[in-house]
Structure formats: C-alpha cells, structure tokens
Design a protein around this motif. Structure first.
Motif, PDB file in Angstrom:
ATOM      1  N   PHE A  66       0.831  -1.191   0.000  1.00 45.27           N
ATOM      2  CA  PHE A  66       0.000   0.000   0.000  1.00 45.27           C
ATOM      3  C   PHE A  66       0.870   1.248   0.000  1.00 45.27           C
ATOM      4  O   PHE A  66       1.796   1.384   0.801  1.00 45.27           O
ATOM      5  CB  PHE A  66      -0.942  -0.015   1.200  1.00 45.27           C
ATOM      6  N   LEU A  67       0.559   2.160  -0.917  1.00 40.64           N
ATOM      7  CA  LEU A  67       1.313   3.400  -1.072  1.00 40.64           C
ATOM      8  C   LEU A  67       0.755   4.510  -0.195  1.00 40.64           C
ATOM      9  O   LEU A  67       1.328   5.594  -0.134  1.00 40.64           O
ATOM     10  CB  LEU A  67       1.287   3.831  -2.541  1.00 40.64           C
ATOM     11  N   GLY A  68      -0.333   4.225   0.462  1.00 38.18           N
ATOM     12  CA  GLY A  68      -0.983   5.179   1.350  1.00 38.18           C
ATOM     13  C   GLY A  68      -2.130   4.483   2.040  1.00 38.18           C
ATOM     14  O   GLY A  68      -2.217   3.255   2.073  1.00 38.18           O
ATOM     15  N   LYS A  69      -3.044   5.268   2.580  1.00 37.17           N
ATOM     16  CA  LYS A  69      -4.169   4.698   3.313  1.00 37.17           C
ATOM     17  C   LYS A  69      -5.135   3.962   2.387  1.00 37.17           C
ATOM     18  O   LYS A  69      -5.715   2.935   2.767  1.00 37.17           O
ATOM     19  CB  LYS A  69      -4.909   5.808   4.052  1.00 37.17           C
ATOM     20  N   TYR A  70      -5.273   4.428   1.152  1.00 42.52           N
ATOM     21  CA  TYR A  70      -6.316   3.905   0.281  1.00 42.52           C
ATOM     22  C   TYR A  70      -5.805   3.135  -0.932  1.00 42.52           C
ATOM     23  O   TYR A  70      -6.502   2.261  -1.430  1.00 42.52           O
ATOM     24  CB  TYR A  70      -7.207   5.057  -0.216  1.00 42.52           C
ATOM     25  N   PHE A  71      -4.617   3.437  -1.402  1.00 40.35           N
ATOM     26  CA  PHE A  71      -4.167   2.878  -2.677  1.00 40.35           C
ATOM     27  C   PHE A  71      -2.997   1.921  -2.486  1.00 40.35           C
ATOM     28  O   PHE A  71      -2.121   2.133  -1.640  1.00 40.35           O
ATOM     29  CB  PHE A  71      -3.762   4.006  -3.636  1.00 40.35           C
ATOM     30  N   GLY A  72      -2.979   0.870  -3.312  1.00 40.37           N
ATOM     31  CA  GLY A  72      -1.901  -0.100  -3.255  1.00 40.37           C
ATOM     32  C   GLY A  72      -1.667  -0.753  -4.603  1.00 40.37           C
ATOM     33  O   GLY A  72      -2.375  -0.480  -5.581  1.00 40.37           O
ATOM     34  N   VAL A  73      -0.669  -1.612  -4.648  1.00 39.12           N
ATOM     35  CA  VAL A  73      -0.326  -2.383  -5.842  1.00 39.12           C
ATOM     36  C   VAL A  73      -0.321  -3.860  -5.470  1.00 39.12           C
ATOM     37  O   VAL A  73       0.301  -4.254  -4.476  1.00 39.12           O
ATOM     38  CB  VAL A  73       1.047  -1.976  -6.404  1.00 39.12           C
ATOM     39  N   LYS A  74      -1.005  -4.668  -6.253  1.00 37.96           N
ATOM     40  CA  LYS A  74      -1.210  -6.085  -5.930  1.00 37.96           C
ATOM     41  C   LYS A  74      -0.584  -6.973  -6.985  1.00 37.96           C
ATOM     42  O   LYS A  74      -0.591  -6.656  -8.177  1.00 37.96           O
ATOM     43  CB  LYS A  74      -2.718  -6.372  -5.850  1.00 37.96           C
ATOM     44  N   GLY A  75      -0.049  -8.101  -6.533  1.00 38.71           N
ATOM     45  CA  GLY A  75       0.411  -9.155  -7.422  1.00 38.71           C
ATOM     46  C   GLY A  75      -0.152 -10.479  -6.961  1.00 38.71           C
ATOM     47  O   GLY A  75      -0.191 -10.755  -5.756  1.00 38.71           O
ATOM     48  N   GLU A  76      -0.641 -11.296  -7.881  1.00 32.90           N
ATOM     49  CA  GLU A  76      -1.231 -12.576  -7.499  1.00 32.90           C
ATOM     50  C   GLU A  76      -0.882 -13.657  -8.516  1.00 32.90           C
ATOM     51  O   GLU A  76      -0.652 -13.384  -9.691  1.00 32.90           O
ATOM     52  CB  GLU A  76      -2.754 -12.465  -7.367  1.00 32.90           C
ATOM     53  N   PHE A  77      -0.876 -14.898  -8.005  1.00 38.05           N
ATOM     54  CA  PHE A  77      -0.532 -16.063  -8.817  1.00 38.05           C
ATOM     55  C   PHE A  77      -1.500 -17.183  -8.450  1.00 38.05           C
ATOM     56  O   PHE A  77      -1.575 -17.586  -7.279  1.00 38.05           O
ATOM     57  CB  PHE A  77       0.914 -16.494  -8.560  1.00 38.05           C
ATOM     58  N   MET A  78      -2.256 -17.695  -9.436  1.00 36.71           N
ATOM     59  CA  MET A  78      -3.264 -18.721  -9.196  1.00 36.71           C
ATOM     60  C   MET A  78      -3.018 -19.937 -10.092  1.00 36.71           C
ATOM     61  O   MET A  78      -2.687 -19.790 -11.280  1.00 36.71           O
ATOM     62  CB  MET A  78      -4.672 -18.181  -9.468  1.00 36.71           C
ATOM     63  N   GLY A  79      -3.209 -21.110  -9.532  1.00 33.87           N
ATOM     64  CA  GLY A  79      -3.115 -22.337 -10.301  1.00 33.87           C
ATOM     65  C   GLY A  79      -4.392 -23.143 -10.157  1.00 33.87           C
ATOM     66  O   GLY A  79      -5.003 -23.182  -9.080  1.00 33.87           O
ATOM     67  N   TYR A  80      -4.819 -23.791 -11.241  1.00 38.40           N
ATOM     68  CA  TYR A  80      -6.072 -24.537 -11.254  1.00 38.40           C
ATOM     69  C   TYR A  80      -5.826 -25.958 -11.757  1.00 38.40           C
ATOM     70  O   TYR A  80      -5.092 -26.169 -12.728  1.00 38.40           O
ATOM     71  CB  TYR A  80      -7.107 -23.853 -12.150  1.00 38.40           C
ATOM     72  N   ALA A  81      -6.451 -26.918 -11.085  1.00 46.83           N
ATOM     73  CA  ALA A  81      -6.290 -28.324 -11.450  1.00 46.83           C
ATOM     74  C   ALA A  81      -6.957 -28.615 -12.784  1.00 46.83           C
ATOM     75  O   ALA A  81      -7.803 -27.854 -13.274  1.00 46.83           O
ATOM     76  CB  ALA A  81      -6.874 -29.218 -10.361  1.00 46.83           C
ATOM     77  N   SER A  82      -6.584 -29.725 -13.366  1.00 48.65           N
ATOM     78  CA  SER A  82      -7.054 -30.097 -14.694  1.00 48.65           C
ATOM     79  C   SER A  82      -8.557 -30.343 -14.716  1.00 48.65           C
ATOM     80  O   SER A  82      -9.132 -30.879 -13.759  1.00 48.65           O
ATOM     81  CB  SER A  82      -6.314 -31.359 -15.163  1.00 48.65           C
ATOM     82  N   THR A  83      -9.187 -29.932 -15.807  1.00 48.69           N
ATOM     83  CA  THR A  83     -10.599 -30.208 -16.040  1.00 48.69           C
ATOM     84  C   THR A  83     -10.774 -30.666 -17.479  1.00 48.69           C
ATOM     85  O   THR A  83      -9.878 -30.499 -18.308  1.00 48.69           O
ATOM     86  CB  THR A  83     -11.471 -28.969 -15.754  1.00 48.69           C
ATOM     87  N   THR A  84     -11.925 -31.254 -17.808  1.00 50.50           N
ATOM     88  CA  THR A  84     -12.158 -31.823 -19.135  1.00 50.50           C
ATOM     89  C   THR A  84     -12.798 -30.818 -20.076  1.00 50.50           C
ATOM     90  O   THR A  84     -13.771 -30.154 -19.712  1.00 50.50           O
ATOM     91  CB  THR A  84     -13.056 -33.067 -19.029  1.00 50.50           C
ATOM     92  N   PHE A  85     -12.252 -30.688 -21.271  1.00 49.27           N
ATOM     93  CA  PHE A  85     -12.824 -29.867 -22.329  1.00 49.27           C
ATOM     94  C   PHE A  85     -13.453 -30.815 -23.353  1.00 49.27           C
ATOM     95  O   PHE A  85     -12.796 -31.738 -23.826  1.00 49.27           O
ATOM     96  CB  PHE A  85     -11.746 -29.033 -23.003  1.00 49.27           C
ATOM     97  N   THR A  86     -14.710 -30.567 -23.709  1.00 50.84           N
ATOM     98  CA  THR A  86     -15.410 -31.417 -24.672  1.00 50.84           C
ATOM     99  C   THR A  86     -16.118 -30.554 -25.702  1.00 50.84           C
ATOM    100  O   THR A  86     -16.729 -29.542 -25.364  1.00 50.84           O
ATOM    101  CB  THR A  86     -16.450 -32.310 -23.963  1.00 50.84           C
ATOM    102  N   THR A  87     -16.042 -30.944 -26.960  1.00 50.02           N
ATOM    103  CA  THR A  87     -16.807 -30.273 -28.009  1.00 50.02           C
ATOM    104  C   THR A  87     -17.262 -31.303 -29.029  1.00 50.02           C
ATOM    105  O   THR A  87     -16.555 -32.283 -29.302  1.00 50.02           O
ATOM    106  CB  THR A  87     -15.985 -29.160 -28.681  1.00 50.02           C
ATOM    107  N   THR A  88     -18.462 -31.101 -29.571  1.00 48.72           N
ATOM    108  CA  THR A  88     -19.055 -32.025 -30.531  1.00 48.72           C
ATOM    109  C   THR A  88     -19.215 -31.343 -31.888  1.00 48.72           C
ATOM    110  O   THR A  88     -19.721 -30.218 -31.967  1.00 48.72           O
ATOM    111  CB  THR A  88     -20.426 -32.524 -30.040  1.00 48.72           C
ATOM    112  N   VAL A  89     -18.778 -32.021 -32.944  1.00 49.10           N
ATOM    113  CA  VAL A  89     -18.880 -31.502 -34.305  1.00 49.10           C
ATOM    114  C   VAL A  89     -19.848 -32.399 -35.074  1.00 49.10           C
ATOM    115  O   VAL A  89     -19.639 -33.606 -35.167  1.00 49.10           O
ATOM    116  CB  VAL A  89     -17.497 -31.495 -34.991  1.00 49.10           C
ATOM    117  N   THR A  90     -20.913 -31.804 -35.618  1.00 52.29           N
ATOM    118  CA  THR A  90     -21.948 -32.580 -36.316  1.00 52.29           C
ATOM    119  C   THR A  90     -21.779 -32.570 -37.832  1.00 52.29           C
ATOM    120  O   THR A  90     -22.454 -33.318 -38.532  1.00 52.29           O
ATOM    121  CB  THR A  90     -23.337 -32.046 -35.957  1.00 52.29           C
ATOM    122  N   ALA A  91     -20.905 -31.706 -38.332  1.00 51.08           N
ATOM    123  CA  ALA A  91     -20.621 -31.658 -39.774  1.00 51.08           C
ATOM    124  C   ALA A  91     -19.160 -31.270 -39.949  1.00 51.08           C
ATOM    125  O   ALA A  91     -18.624 -30.512 -39.140  1.00 51.08           O
ATOM    126  CB  ALA A  91     -21.532 -30.665 -40.477  1.00 51.08           C
TER     127      ALA A  91
END
Length: 219
Positions: A66-91
């Motif tokens: 925080f650079l003062g009472k109200y303002f700051g600078v944030k850094g974040e790092f997030m990781g997410y576990a594997s999930t399934t992607f599915t798509t269907t093509v009819t033509a």
C-alpha cells in the motif's frame, strides 16, 4: 455483458459499505502490506462450438503493497487443477488451421494465471472493502490437447503449443479482521477476460467469472 453488469452492481453495493467501515476505523494506522492465501473457483468459457462453460478449482496467493491509506499495488498467482474440455462436431469443418471431422473430442487441461495492478481499499476496524483492476497473463494446455484429440480422430489441424495470452481481472472483495494482523477474506468476486484462440473459430475473447476466499496476513 450480463456478467459484467452483475459484477459492477456487486462492486457498487460492496463499496457502499464505506460509510459503515469509516465509522469503525481502527485507532492504529492501516496495514502497509499484506500477504494472502486463497481458494479460487474459475468459471471458464472456452468459446468452443457446442462447448459448455468449464469449472476450474484451485488457489494460490500473492501480496499487496500500500502506497498510502487507500491505494496499493497487488500481485497474485493462481493455479487450477485439470478439467475436461469437450466439443461435438456434427458436420465437417474446414478452417484456416486445417480440417475437423465429425465427432466428439475431449482433452484435459489445467490453468495458471499471473496478474498485477492497482487496488483501492476503505480500511475499517472490523471490515475492509476493496476493489481492483489486474493485468497479466495466463496459460492452459487444454486447447493443445483438443487439437491432438481432433487429429487423432482424423483431423488435419496444425499443432500449437501452450498459449500465454493477455489476461485481465476486475472486481472486489471484503476482508474481515478476526485477530491482530490476521483477516479472513470471505468473498472476492472478479470478472476475468482471457484471450485464447481456439482451433474452430477466430474468437479469442473469453468472458469468465472468478470467486476467491481465504486468509490475509497484515504487516
């Protein structure tokens, strides 16, 4: 647009608690920095034909200076576990990347995000609402896996590596002080924009929803 509007309304109501927070201002100055560890849920829209939104579960952490009472600078790092992607093509589909045959194609993919940006807070003795705008990048191997699945089914798409597109988040949350230098973040809600390209269309904007909650250590 509905998702964006909902988040804006939520932020307005959240920051509307500023008057209450100001009435509860602490006797000591607000923290100059914090470190947070959180669980994160990401509702991801892959923008694939006949593809539904996918749920990512994960978490991570970061810091805010925080650079003062109200303002700051944030850094974040997030990781997410594997999930399934599915798509269907009819033509059969012909794209600039190659051909896609009829069939249902699946792949597994995880995700990692890293973002930085400004934060505005309204410090109070009991609660501290905040809002943020973060910029950075992310990556997932889900689209690469989908291309491989399509080619195994007879497609001729050109293979691509893991993408690292521009990623942005804006939203806000609430910290509740529970002990000296320790707070609970029961809710943080963000709109997240990612810019992955997919093997089917030229669409490269995904509008996503994110929830976070966890523990904050103040310094």
């Amino acid at each position: 647009m509905k998702l964006t509007s909902t988040i804006f309304v939520g932020l307005f109501l959240l920051l509307g608690t500023a008057a209450l927070a100001q009435q509860q201002q602490a006797q000591e100055p607000p923290p100059k920095a914090d470190v947070f560890l959180v669980y994160s849920y990401l509702r991801f829209n892959p923008t694939l034909p006949a593809g539904r939104n996918r749920s990512f579960n994960g978490g991570g952490g970061g810091f805010t200076f925080f650079l003062g009472k109200y303002f700051g600078v944030k850094g974040e790092f997030m990781g997410y576990a594997s999930t399934t992607f599915t798509t269907t093509v009819t033509a059969p589909v012909t794209t600039t990347h190659g051909t896609i045959p009829v069939g249902t194609f699946r792949s597994q993919g995880n995700m990692f995000t890293y973002m930085f940006g400004p934060v505005v807070r309204l410090p109070g003795k009991k609660v501290t609402p905040f809002a943020e705008v973060l910029f950075g990048g992310s990556n997932t191997n889900a689209y690469t896996g989908l291309v491989k699945s399509i080619n195994l089914g007879g497609g001729t798409l050109s293979a691509t590596g893991t993408q690292h597109p521009f990623t942005m988040a804006y939203g806000g949350g609430l910290d509740v002080n529970v002990y000296h230098k320790v707070a609970i973040r029961p809710v943080e809600i963000d709109y997240v924009l990612t810019r992955y390209s997919n093997p089917f269309t030229g669409t490269n904007n995904q509008n996503n929803f994110r929830y976070l909650g966890g523990v904050v250590l103040n310094f």
